[in-house]
Each structure stands twice: as C-alpha cells, then as structure tokens.
Write a protein that holds these residues in place. Structure first.
Motif, PDB file in Angstrom:
ATOM      1  N   LEU A  14       0.807  -1.216   0.000  1.00 49.23           N
ATOM      2  CA  LEU A  14       0.000   0.000   0.000  1.00 49.23           C
ATOM      3  C   LEU A  14       0.839   1.263   0.000  1.00 49.23           C
ATOM      4  O   LEU A  14       0.341   2.336  -0.352  1.00 49.23           O
ATOM      5  CB  LEU A  14      -0.929   0.023   1.218  1.00 49.23           C
ATOM      6  N   PHE A  15       2.106   1.144   0.404  1.00 49.44           N
ATOM      7  CA  PHE A  15       2.990   2.319   0.456  1.00 49.44           C
ATOM      8  C   PHE A  15       4.428   1.862   0.312  1.00 49.44           C
ATOM      9  O   PHE A  15       4.825   0.857   0.904  1.00 49.44           O
ATOM     10  CB  PHE A  15       2.825   3.050   1.801  1.00 49.44           C
ATOM     11  N   HIS A  16       5.188   2.618  -0.463  1.00 49.34           N
ATOM     12  CA  HIS A  16       6.624   2.377  -0.567  1.00 49.34           C
ATOM     13  C   HIS A  16       7.314   3.697  -0.860  1.00 49.34           C
ATOM     14  O   HIS A  16       6.822   4.477  -1.675  1.00 49.34           O
ATOM     15  CB  HIS A  16       6.967   1.375  -1.673  1.00 49.34           C
ATOM     16  N   ALA A  17       8.420   3.937  -0.185  1.00 49.11           N
ATOM     17  CA  ALA A  17       9.235   5.124  -0.440  1.00 49.11           C
ATOM     18  C   ALA A  17      10.692   4.756  -0.262  1.00 49.11           C
ATOM     19  O   ALA A  17      11.040   3.993   0.647  1.00 49.11           O
ATOM     20  CB  ALA A  17       8.863   6.262   0.503  1.00 49.11           C
ATOM     21  N   ALA A  18      11.512   5.293  -1.133  1.00 48.89           N
ATOM     22  CA  ALA A  18      12.959   5.117  -1.028  1.00 48.89           C
ATOM     23  C   ALA A  18      13.571   6.515  -0.934  1.00 48.89           C
ATOM     24  O   ALA A  18      13.492   7.286  -1.886  1.00 48.89           O
ATOM     25  CB  ALA A  18      13.500   4.366  -2.234  1.00 48.89           C
ATOM     26  N   LEU A  19      14.141   6.835   0.219  1.00 47.91           N
ATOM     27  CA  LEU A  19      14.689   8.169   0.450  1.00 47.91           C
ATOM     28  C   LEU A  19      16.141   8.238  -0.017  1.00 47.91           C
ATOM     29  O   LEU A  19      16.795   7.200  -0.193  1.00 47.91           O
ATOM     30  CB  LEU A  19      14.570   8.519   1.931  1.00 47.91           C
ATOM     31  N   PRO A  20      16.646   9.453  -0.225  1.00 48.91           N
ATOM     32  CA  PRO A  20      18.030   9.603  -0.672  1.00 48.91           C
ATOM     33  C   PRO A  20      18.998   8.842   0.233  1.00 48.91           C
ATOM     34  O   PRO A  20      18.894   8.903   1.461  1.00 48.91           O
ATOM     35  CB  PRO A  20      18.263  11.116  -0.582  1.00 48.91           C
ATOM     36  N   ASP A  67      15.493  -2.694  -0.255  1.00 52.49           N
ATOM     37  CA  ASP A  67      14.255  -3.361  -0.643  1.00 52.49           C
ATOM     38  C   ASP A  67      14.350  -4.871  -0.418  1.00 52.49           C
ATOM     39  O   ASP A  67      13.369  -5.504  -0.015  1.00 52.49           O
ATOM     40  CB  ASP A  67      13.900  -3.053  -2.096  1.00 52.49           C
ATOM     41  N   ALA A  68      15.515  -5.439  -0.661  1.00 52.53           N
ATOM     42  CA  ALA A  68      15.709  -6.867  -0.402  1.00 52.53           C
ATOM     43  C   ALA A  68      15.595  -7.153   1.095  1.00 52.53           C
ATOM     44  O   ALA A  68      14.980  -8.144   1.502  1.00 52.53           O
ATOM     45  CB  ALA A  68      17.065  -7.330  -0.946  1.00 52.53           C
ATOM     46  N   TRP A  69      16.187  -6.294   1.930  1.00 51.43           N
ATOM     47  CA  TRP A  69      16.075  -6.445   3.375  1.00 51.43           C
ATOM     48  C   TRP A  69      14.617  -6.310   3.821  1.00 51.43           C
ATOM     49  O   TRP A  69      14.149  -7.051   4.689  1.00 51.43           O
ATOM     50  CB  TRP A  69      16.949  -5.422   4.109  1.00 51.43           C
ATOM     51  N   ILE A  70      13.898  -5.357   3.242  1.00 55.10           N
ATOM     52  CA  ILE A  70      12.479  -5.174   3.577  1.00 55.10           C
ATOM     53  C   ILE A  70      11.718  -6.474   3.339  1.00 55.10           C
ATOM     54  O   ILE A  70      10.955  -6.928   4.195  1.00 55.10           O
ATOM     55  CB  ILE A  70      11.867  -4.012   2.761  1.00 55.10           C
ATOM     56  N   ALA A  71      11.920  -7.073   2.180  1.00 50.81           N
ATOM     57  CA  ALA A  71      11.198  -8.308   1.846  1.00 50.81           C
ATOM     58  C   ALA A  71      11.531  -9.424   2.833  1.00 50.81           C
ATOM     59  O   ALA A  71      10.635 -10.147   3.294  1.00 50.81           O
ATOM     60  CB  ALA A  71      11.524  -8.746   0.419  1.00 50.81           C
ATOM     61  N   ARG A  72      12.807  -9.561   3.194  1.00 49.09           N
ATOM     62  CA  ARG A  72      13.224 -10.623   4.106  1.00 49.09           C
ATOM     63  C   ARG A  72      12.675 -10.398   5.520  1.00 49.09           C
ATOM     64  O   ARG A  72      12.213 -11.330   6.185  1.00 49.09           O
ATOM     65  CB  ARG A  72      14.750 -10.730   4.125  1.00 49.09           C
TER      66      ARG A  72
END
Length: 158
Positions: free
Chosen positions: A58-64, A71-76
């Motif tokens: 529902l939400f995703h953000a990648a900050l500087p 993103d791989a860590w998020i999934a794990r």
C-alpha cells in the motif's frame, strides 16, 4: 538521533500489545507512510519504507541514500513478521535469549528471511495481524525504533 539500546523481550512484547489499531485501510497506510517519510527526512535517514496489508503493497518510499539492497532487506524482514506474527526484532531477540541465533536455529532460508529489526506487525483490534510496516537502512535497532515511534504518533493522532 542517538542510537537506542536494544529493547528486551518484555519491552518488545509491550510495544506490540500497545500498538494496536482500530482499523487499517489504504488511507491509513498513506498517512502512516508519510509520517515515516517525514520522520526519516528530519533525521536525514537513508531508508526505504514499505507498508503492506493482506499481501498488497500500500505504500513504498525510497529516500536519498537508500539502495535496492534495502528493498531486499524489507522483503526478508517482512516475511519474518508474516511467519511469526511479531516484530522481526522480537523474533531475533527471542532466538538470542535461547543462546542461539535465528540464522543458526530457524531452519529457514536466510535469502528469504531476516530476523533483523525494522519490520513490525500492523495489528487491528479484533482481527489480529493484517499487515506489516518495514523500515530498512539504519542499524536494526534504529530501524525498529523509527517504526515504533511512527506507529505511536499515528495512534496518538487518531
């Protein structure tokens, strides 16, 4: 921001029992995600943020400063919450309290699961865990603390 110390099992369990929502929909994910972005920007934190509900992002953000690795860590980390129904930091802490590690004793594929702090269950009163909110990019205790702070503020704001 000073580095927070790692909470113990009782403190982590208290957070999870306290941070329960009355409901959680698309608009809630947007508001919580934006609150996390605001907090991270204030701290110049190089993080990626992800919120899912019932398997839908529902939400995703990648900050500087964040990278695809975040993103791989998020999934794990998200998969650990989905499997154990508690925060990824609590899972790792419980293994360490038994004198072992998640990596050594979980018997799960470490390319698929990571019991590192930063993934927290989205729990709705009367429904249980319905999703996850995950931050990746800081040391694991700081990732966890950022999520807890945002959820606390989100609940307090109503």
């Amino acid at each position: 921001m000073s580095t927070p110390s790692a909470p113990d099992i009782a403190a982590l369990e208290e957070q999870e029992s306290r941070l329960v929502l009355d409901s959680f929909g698309h608009d809630d994910a947007w508001r919580l995600g934006n609150l996390l972005v605001e907090l991270a920007r204030e701290r110049q934190a190089p993080v990626a943020i992800d919120i899912t509900r019932s398997g839908q992002q529902l939400f995703h953000a990648a900050l500087p400063g964040s990278t695809p690795d975040n993103d791989a860590w998020i999934a794990r980390k998200r998969r650990v919450v989905e499997r154990y129904q508690v925060s990824s930091l609590l899972v790792g802490t419980r293994f360490r309290a038994k004198g072992t590690t998640f990596e050594d004793s979980s018997r799960l594929d470490l390319d698929t699961y990571a019991a590192h702090g930063g993934a927290f269950p989205v729990t709705v009163r009367g429904a249980g865990v319905v999703g996850t909110v995950v931050v990746s990019g800081l040391p694991q205790v700081e990732d966890h603390a950022l999520v807890v702070e945002a959820l606390s503020r989100f609940i307090d704001a109503g």
